[in-house]
Write a protein that holds these residues in place. Structure first.
Motif, PDB file in Angstrom:
ATOM      1  N   GLU A  25      50.527  49.663  84.287  1.00  0.00           N
ATOM      2  CA  GLU A  25      50.126  50.798  83.464  1.00  0.00           C
ATOM      3  C   GLU A  25      50.107  50.414  81.996  1.00  0.00           C
ATOM      4  O   GLU A  25      49.172  50.754  81.246  1.00  0.00           O
ATOM      5  CB  GLU A  25      51.095  51.964  83.708  1.00  0.00           C
ATOM      6  CG  GLU A  25      50.924  53.166  82.786  1.00  0.00           C
ATOM      7  CD  GLU A  25      49.645  53.936  83.059  1.00  0.00           C
ATOM      8  OE1 GLU A  25      49.160  53.863  84.198  1.00  0.00           O
ATOM      9  OE2 GLU A  25      49.143  54.582  82.123  1.00  0.00           O
ATOM     10  N   LEU A  26      51.124  49.695  81.556  1.00  0.00           N
ATOM     11  CA  LEU A  26      51.192  49.264  80.156  1.00  0.00           C
ATOM     12  C   LEU A  26      49.992  48.408  79.794  1.00  0.00           C
ATOM     13  O   LEU A  26      49.399  48.552  78.718  1.00  0.00           O
ATOM     14  CB  LEU A  26      52.499  48.489  79.921  1.00  0.00           C
ATOM     15  CG  LEU A  26      52.720  47.942  78.504  1.00  0.00           C
ATOM     16  CD1 LEU A  26      52.798  49.072  77.487  1.00  0.00           C
ATOM     17  CD2 LEU A  26      53.974  47.091  78.452  1.00  0.00           C
ATOM     18  N   ALA A  27      49.619  47.496  80.701  1.00  0.00           N
ATOM     19  CA  ALA A  27      48.473  46.629  80.453  1.00  0.00           C
ATOM     20  C   ALA A  27      47.202  47.460  80.249  1.00  0.00           C
ATOM     21  O   ALA A  27      46.399  47.175  79.361  1.00  0.00           O
ATOM     22  CB  ALA A  27      48.297  45.658  81.621  1.00  0.00           C
ATOM     23  N   GLU A  28      47.042  48.483  81.080  1.00  0.00           N
ATOM     24  CA  GLU A  28      45.873  49.359  80.916  1.00  0.00           C
ATOM     25  C   GLU A  28      45.888  50.032  79.566  1.00  0.00           C
ATOM     26  O   GLU A  28      44.855  50.155  78.904  1.00  0.00           O
ATOM     27  CB  GLU A  28      45.859  50.413  82.025  1.00  0.00           C
ATOM     28  CG  GLU A  28      45.400  49.895  83.358  1.00  0.00           C
ATOM     29  CD  GLU A  28      45.292  51.011  84.401  1.00  0.00           C
ATOM     30  OE1 GLU A  28      45.453  50.717  85.586  1.00  0.00           O
ATOM     31  OE2 GLU A  28      45.046  52.171  83.989  1.00  0.00           O
ATOM     32  N   ARG A  29      47.091  50.473  79.155  1.00  0.00           N
ATOM     33  CA  ARG A  29      47.206  51.194  77.878  1.00  0.00           C
ATOM     34  C   ARG A  29      46.826  50.298  76.700  1.00  0.00           C
ATOM     35  O   ARG A  29      46.196  50.766  75.755  1.00  0.00           O
ATOM     36  CB  ARG A  29      48.644  51.685  77.665  1.00  0.00           C
ATOM     37  CG  ARG A  29      49.150  52.647  78.684  1.00  0.00           C
ATOM     38  CD  ARG A  29      49.008  54.081  78.251  1.00  0.00           C
ATOM     39  NE  ARG A  29      49.775  54.921  79.195  1.00  0.00           N
ATOM     40  CZ  ARG A  29      50.955  55.416  78.909  1.00  0.00           C
ATOM     41  NH1 ARG A  29      51.502  55.176  77.709  1.00  0.00           N
ATOM     42  NH2 ARG A  29      51.575  56.150  79.795  1.00  0.00           N
ATOM     43  N   VAL A  30      47.235  49.050  76.730  1.00  0.00           N
ATOM     44  CA  VAL A  30      47.016  48.189  75.560  1.00  0.00           C
ATOM     45  C   VAL A  30      45.781  47.320  75.702  1.00  0.00           C
ATOM     46  O   VAL A  30      45.448  46.566  74.787  1.00  0.00           O
ATOM     47  CB  VAL A  30      48.245  47.294  75.270  1.00  0.00           C
ATOM     48  CG1 VAL A  30      49.488  48.148  75.114  1.00  0.00           C
ATOM     49  CG2 VAL A  30      48.434  46.243  76.330  1.00  0.00           C
ATOM     50  N   GLY A  31      45.089  47.397  76.837  1.00  0.00           N
ATOM     51  CA  GLY A  31      43.817  46.714  76.983  1.00  0.00           C
ATOM     52  C   GLY A  31      43.916  45.238  77.324  1.00  0.00           C
ATOM     53  O   GLY A  31      43.059  44.441  76.939  1.00  0.00           O
ATOM     54  N   LEU A  32      44.966  44.849  78.016  1.00  0.00           N
ATOM     55  CA  LEU A  32      45.085  43.471  78.466  1.00  0.00           C
ATOM     56  C   LEU A  32      45.147  43.443  79.985  1.00  0.00           C
ATOM     57  O   LEU A  32      45.322  44.476  80.638  1.00  0.00           O
ATOM     58  CB  LEU A  32      46.374  42.843  77.936  1.00  0.00           C
ATOM     59  CG  LEU A  32      46.495  42.495  76.457  1.00  0.00           C
ATOM     60  CD1 LEU A  32      47.876  41.920  76.189  1.00  0.00           C
ATOM     61  CD2 LEU A  32      45.420  41.514  76.037  1.00  0.00           C
ATOM     62  N   SER A  33      45.042  42.226  80.546  1.00  0.00           N
ATOM     63  CA  SER A  33      45.321  42.109  81.972  1.00  0.00           C
ATOM     64  C   SER A  33      46.833  42.143  82.168  1.00  0.00           C
ATOM     65  O   SER A  33      47.587  41.867  81.227  1.00  0.00           O
ATOM     66  CB  SER A  33      44.768  40.789  82.493  1.00  0.00           C
ATOM     67  OG  SER A  33      45.585  39.722  82.045  1.00  0.00           O
ATOM     68  N   PRO A  34      47.267  42.490  83.367  1.00  0.00           N
ATOM     69  CA  PRO A  34      48.713  42.575  83.605  1.00  0.00           C
ATOM     70  C   PRO A  34      49.465  41.287  83.274  1.00  0.00           C
ATOM     71  O   PRO A  34      50.550  41.340  82.691  1.00  0.00           O
ATOM     72  CB  PRO A  34      48.784  42.905  85.100  1.00  0.00           C
ATOM     73  CG  PRO A  34      47.513  43.636  85.364  1.00  0.00           C
ATOM     74  CD  PRO A  34      46.484  42.973  84.493  1.00  0.00           C
ATOM     75  N   SER A  35      48.902  40.142  83.607  1.00  0.00           N
ATOM     76  CA  SER A  35      49.643  38.907  83.345  1.00  0.00           C
ATOM     77  C   SER A  35      49.752  38.623  81.852  1.00  0.00           C
ATOM     78  O   SER A  35      50.814  38.209  81.371  1.00  0.00           O
ATOM     79  CB  SER A  35      49.000  37.726  84.085  1.00  0.00           C
ATOM     80  OG  SER A  35      47.628  37.671  83.783  1.00  0.00           O
ATOM     81  N   ALA A  36      48.675  38.849  81.121  1.00  0.00           N
ATOM     82  CA  ALA A  36      48.738  38.645  79.669  1.00  0.00           C
ATOM     83  C   ALA A  36      49.725  39.606  79.023  1.00  0.00           C
ATOM     84  O   ALA A  36      50.474  39.251  78.116  1.00  0.00           O
ATOM     85  CB  ALA A  36      47.338  38.822  79.073  1.00  0.00           C
ATOM     86  N   CYS A  37      49.710  40.821  79.509  1.00  0.00           N
ATOM     87  CA  CYS A  37      50.613  41.830  78.965  1.00  0.00           C
ATOM     88  C   CYS A  37      52.064  41.468  79.254  1.00  0.00           C
ATOM     89  O   CYS A  37      52.915  41.536  78.372  1.00  0.00           O
ATOM     90  CB  CYS A  37      50.264  43.185  79.577  1.00  0.00           C
ATOM     91  SG  CYS A  37      51.254  44.510  78.948  1.00  0.00           S
TER      92      CYS A  37
END
Lengths: 150, 150
Positions: A25-37
């Motif tokens: 969910e955080l990755a979606e919020r900040v616009g990154l992929s989950p692994s990058a986030c």
DNA sequence: GTTACATCACAATCAAATTGCGTCGATCCT
DNA sequence: AGGATCGACGCAATTTGATTGTGATGTAAC
């Protein structure tokens, strides 16, 4: 990573309010992929920008029905006196915060107790037995219109 | 679940310090299976005992290099005056906490700003323009030997 | 222009969360 | 005293999320 960019600030702002948001969910919020986030969050934790996570608990459920801020003046301003006082305060579970402030008193404490009687016992048996303490002024918290502690 | 038992208190105490502990690890700590533990946590969240989770962030990384506690006295003690003040404070991002206290002043604020100059601007342009404010006393935080805010 | 480095997304793997279900113990009612 | 009901548990299967290796891309430095 040497500096914190806008993405990091978004991550921190989100985690500051919703510490247990899923990485997905955080990755979606900040616009990154989950692994990058996730790698960024892990790096922010590693370098100490994120110091940890805490659950925010309803005070009553934790047995806290009484809160007060207390200013404390010491009878001596020596380093030894201050350290001794700080050690005494570190041991007292009722003392949630101890700040060293400028002004007429050395310290500002935040005390959380079950009720007024418990606060009285703390006042007498804890503060009242620390030899460094010269003055105590209590300010009972009647309400907190704004409270963004973390 | 109608009351909080010792297992719940252990869960709450653990989550109060390590909000992002895995459910697996938490279950081991409190002596339950993961599913039983998870159900208790979910119930504690549902009934509002756990209000949420927050990341604890290093102040400097968030641009906070200056912290002060401020007592505020109002020139009128009416309900309308208090509400207006509280609304003004709610809008100010520098004000992290606003407590209604007993004693010589009505409010105790915790202010976080980038530096002394930023604090001065807050003092002048925010507090200094709220018509309800009659007295302001600032106590700069030089250190916090104990800080268990959540 | 080449090299090095930082950061990314993808994908595979691993681990944890979630949920259905059966069991057990306690309490209540007959 | 026995049976029924309910709450809470642990187990196991499934789903979801976390983790990590890797190749690609962009930027900066030489």
């Amino acid at each position: 990573m040497s500096k914190i960019d806008q993405i990091d600030r978004n991550i921190l702002r989100t985690l500051g309010g919703e510490g247990r948001i899923s990485n997905l969910e955080l990755a979606e919020r900040v616009g990154l992929s989950p692994s990058a986030c996730l790698r960024r969050v892990q790096e922010l934790e590693r370098i100490g920008v994120i110091k940890g996570y805490r659950a925010v608990l309803a005070p009553k459920a934790m047995g806290v029905g009484f809160t007060a801020y207390v200013t404390v003046g010491l009878n001596a301003h020596t380093k030894a006196s201050q350290l001794a006082f700080e050690q005494g305060v570190a041991r007292a579970v009722e003392v949630r915060e101890c700040h060293n402030i400028t002004g007429a008193w050395e310290y500002l404490l935040r005390i959380e107790a079950a009720d007024l009687a418990a606060y009285k016992r703390f006042h007498t048996d804890v503060l009242g037995t620390l030899p460094q303490v010269q003055s105590i002024t209590s300010y009972v918290v009647m309400g907190s219109p704004k409270d963004e502690r973390a």
